[in-house]
Design an enzyme around this catalytic site. Structure first.
Site, PDB file in Angstrom:
ATOM      1  N   ILE A  37      -4.596  -0.990   2.731  1.00 33.99           N
ATOM      2  CA  ILE A  37      -5.290   0.111   1.894  1.00 33.99           C
ATOM      3  C   ILE A  37      -6.065  -1.155   0.725  1.00 33.99           C
ATOM      4  CG2 ILE A  37      -5.779   1.632   0.113  1.00 33.99           C
ATOM      5  CD1 ILE A  37      -3.548   3.076   1.907  1.00 33.99           C
ATOM      6  N   GLY A  78       0.180  -1.268   1.825  1.00 31.74           N
ATOM      7  CA  GLY A  78       0.123  -1.823   3.069  1.00 31.74           C
ATOM      8  C   GLY A  78      -2.004  -2.430   3.538  1.00 31.74           C
ATOM      9  N   GLY A 132       7.243 -13.217  10.072  1.00 32.93           N
ATOM     10  CA  GLY A 132       8.417 -11.736  10.016  1.00 32.93           C
ATOM     11  C   GLY A 132       7.170 -10.602  10.907  1.00 32.93           C
ATOM     12  N   THR A 133       7.690  -9.143  10.350  1.00 28.99           N
ATOM     13  CA  THR A 133       6.594  -8.370  10.759  1.00 28.99           C
ATOM     14  C   THR A 133       5.293  -9.359  10.716  1.00 28.99           C
ATOM     15  OG1 THR A 133       8.035  -6.753  10.850  1.00 28.99           O
ATOM     16  CG2 THR A 133       5.791  -5.790  10.392  1.00 28.99           C
ATOM     17  N   LEU A 189       5.298 -18.418   4.542  1.00 25.50           N
ATOM     18  CA  LEU A 189       6.253 -18.968   4.262  1.00 25.50           C
ATOM     19  C   LEU A 189       6.630 -17.626   5.553  1.00 25.50           C
ATOM     20  CD1 LEU A 189       6.824 -19.396   1.216  1.00 25.50           C
ATOM     21  CD2 LEU A 189       6.372 -21.477   3.043  1.00 25.50           C
ATOM     22  N   GLY A 190       7.761 -17.085   6.470  1.00 25.25           N
ATOM     23  CA  GLY A 190       8.125 -16.669   6.824  1.00 25.25           C
ATOM     24  C   GLY A 190       7.204 -15.574   8.232  1.00 25.25           C
ATOM     25  N   LYS A 216       5.170  -0.794  -7.342  1.00 31.64           N
ATOM     26  CA  LYS A 216       4.374  -0.808  -6.394  1.00 31.64           C
ATOM     27  C   LYS A 216       3.426  -0.075  -7.792  1.00 31.64           C
ATOM     28  CE  LYS A 216       4.843  -0.764  -2.099  1.00 31.64           C
ATOM     29  NZ  LYS A 216       5.706   0.591  -0.395  1.00 31.64           N
ATOM     30  N   ASP A 261      10.856   0.934  -4.535  1.00 36.10           N
ATOM     31  CA  ASP A 261       9.652   0.515  -3.887  1.00 36.10           C
ATOM     32  C   ASP A 261       8.935   1.366  -4.150  1.00 36.10           C
ATOM     33  OD1 ASP A 261       8.705  -0.177  -1.559  1.00 36.10           O
ATOM     34  OD2 ASP A 261       7.571   1.486  -1.444  1.00 36.10           O
TER      35      ASP A 261
END
Ligand code: HSE
EC number: 1.1.1.3
Length: 459
Positions: free
Chosen positions: A148, A146, A26-27, A23-24, A217, A213
């Site tokens: 890691i 990300g 993008g990047t 789903l998606g 996390k 953000d």
């Protein structure tokens, strides 16, 4: 898993073709497709993955990956309802429709990989309850740090330890801004404007610079480290807008750098018998923890002090392991695709060795909420900058006031002036935050005090 695949596994026959519904595009979606399409030299199980459907907003948009026309669709609901799809990879981001699509995929018996920290930190309870009921896995390696690998290590390798502290630099944008403020001596507003021009910061930087953000996390990391669910509203969150170049310069002189830290930490227990202490120590939701995000003075010798630019790092401390630090790229197509694909790999392996019993190292075992200590009970050091009249006895009055509330001072420095006003910087020893705030409230009423422009915690 479909019946035919279960039969093949039962008779030891390796099946090909775990079907992904992504789903998606993008990047992160594009990076994941690129990694999976270019699978030479990677784990051989990735060859069993078929990119079966990819849901996008527009079919006409030029793409950086080539996919057969029949793979792309704008009907995302059809992907999560398609009986052929084994794994749904949610990389659209945002709260809705991501949450509803994840829940629908789970209801339809599909395993889920998501990079969506916002959905997991807010709706983790609902999502994992549904996943446990449906007997499927929800994997989220890409949601924190990300590229890691930190989610699986916390779930598996490190889970034999009693974790007492997780401290992270988990937002690359703010780390980039603070690093440039530190190295170039320029203001937050100037670096932010430049970072936006260079594409390092979003046009609306709120989620990053206000710490939201990072709060998502650390809520996820705390939940894994301390074995309980976390209510996002219990995570104290303060961003970096108020960090000034003056404070960065003072911190530097005092031997610190300023970092936006996300911290989850067990709170010191009151003195009790060693046996009771052992029985209640760490890693149980009964043990109080503090979970917070705030700019922090970090001693230059600390392992996190040298994490600069857009990089992320997470320091995990526990018994008996001591300190383990994870470092790497916290964002970007390739890095995040690595994390997403590692989850896909784990799921392919689970599908190919499937038994009726879920693998406890992949599923979420939490039932209860962690007990979060109120901020006023936190014991930490503080850095405070005062602007005062330049007259005899001011430092004495500050000291008396702090002493009245049991705040012990580590250093008091007066080096600068701002116009007519003297600038006094105080660093405390460990102090209960509630006591420190009471002292400050009284200090604010002193006739000699003009203002208190900065208040930061010290690691
Ligand atoms: N916006 C995040 C950061 C990356 O600046 O680190 C995605 O989590």
């Amino acid at each position: 898993m479909p019946t035919l695949q279960l039969l093949l596994v039962k008779f030891g026959i390796r099946f090909v073709g775990v079907k992904l519904g992504i789903l998606g595009l993008g990047t992160v979606g594009t990076g994941t497709v690129q990694l999976l399409q270019d699978n030479a030299g990677r784990h051989p199980l990735l060859r069993d993955v078929e990119i079966y459907r990819v849901g996008v907003r527009s079919l006409d948009k030029p793409r950086m990956v080539e996919l057969p026309g029949a793979v792309l669709t704008t009907d995302l609901a059809a992907i999560v309802n398609d009986p052929q799809v084994d794994i749904v990879v949610e990389v659209i981001g945002g709260l809705e429709p991501a949450r509803s699509l994840i829940l629908k995929a789970i209801e339809n018996g599909k395993h889920v990989v998501t990079a969506n920290k916002a959905v997991i930190s807010r709706f983790g309870d609902e999502i994992f309850t549904a996943a446990n009921k449906a007997g499927v896995y929800v994997m989220l390696e890409a949601a924190v740090g990300g590229g890691i690998p930190v989610i699986q290590p916390l779930k598996q390798s490190l889970s034999v330890n009693r974790i007492h502290t997780v401290t992270g630099i988990v937002n690359g944008t703010t780390n980039y801004i603070l690093t440039r403020m530190q190295t170039e001596g320029i203001s937050f507003d100037d670096v932010l404007a430049d970072a936006q021009k260079l594409g390092y910061a979003e046009a609306d930087p709120t989620a990053d610079v206000d710490g939201l953000d990072a709060a998502d996390k650390i809520a996820i990391l705390a939940s894994l480290a301390f074995g309980g669910r976390i209510k996002l509203q219990d995570v104290y969150c303060e961003g970096i807008r108020q960090v000034s170049k003056t404070d960065i310069a003072y911190a530097d002189k005092l031997g610190f750098v300023i970092k936006l830290l996300a911290i989850a930490k067990t709170v010191n227990l009151p003195p009790i018998s060693p046996t009771l202490r052992e029985a209640t120590y760490a890693s149980t939701p009964d043990h109080p923890i503090s979970v917070r995000v705030h700019p922090t003075l970090v001693p230059k010798a600390h392992p996190l002090a040298s994490i600069n630019g857009v990089y992320n790092a997470i320091l995990v401390e526990g018994e008996p392991i001591g300190q383990v630090m994870f470092f790497g790229p916290g964002a970007g197509a390739g890095a995040t695709a690595s994390a997403v694909s590692s989850d896909i790999l784990n799921l392919v392996a689970a599908l190919q060795t499937s038994t009726a019993t879920p693998n406890p190292l992949l599923s979420c075992r939490h039932q209860d909420y962690c007990q979060i200590t109120p901020l006023e009970e936190l014991v930490t050091r503080f850095y405070t900058r005062f602007l005062t009249k330049d007259q005899p006895g001011v430092i004495g009055k500050l000291g008396t006031c702090f002493g009245k509330y049991s705040v012990s001072l580590e250093s008091v420095v007066q080096t600068g002036f701002q116009g007519e006003l003297a600038e006094i910087v105080v660093v405390t020893h460990d102090v209960r935050e509630g006591d420190f705030r009471q002292a400050l409230a009284e200090i604010r009423t002193l006739e000699a005090i003009d203002s208190i422009p900065s208040l930061l915690r010290v690691l």
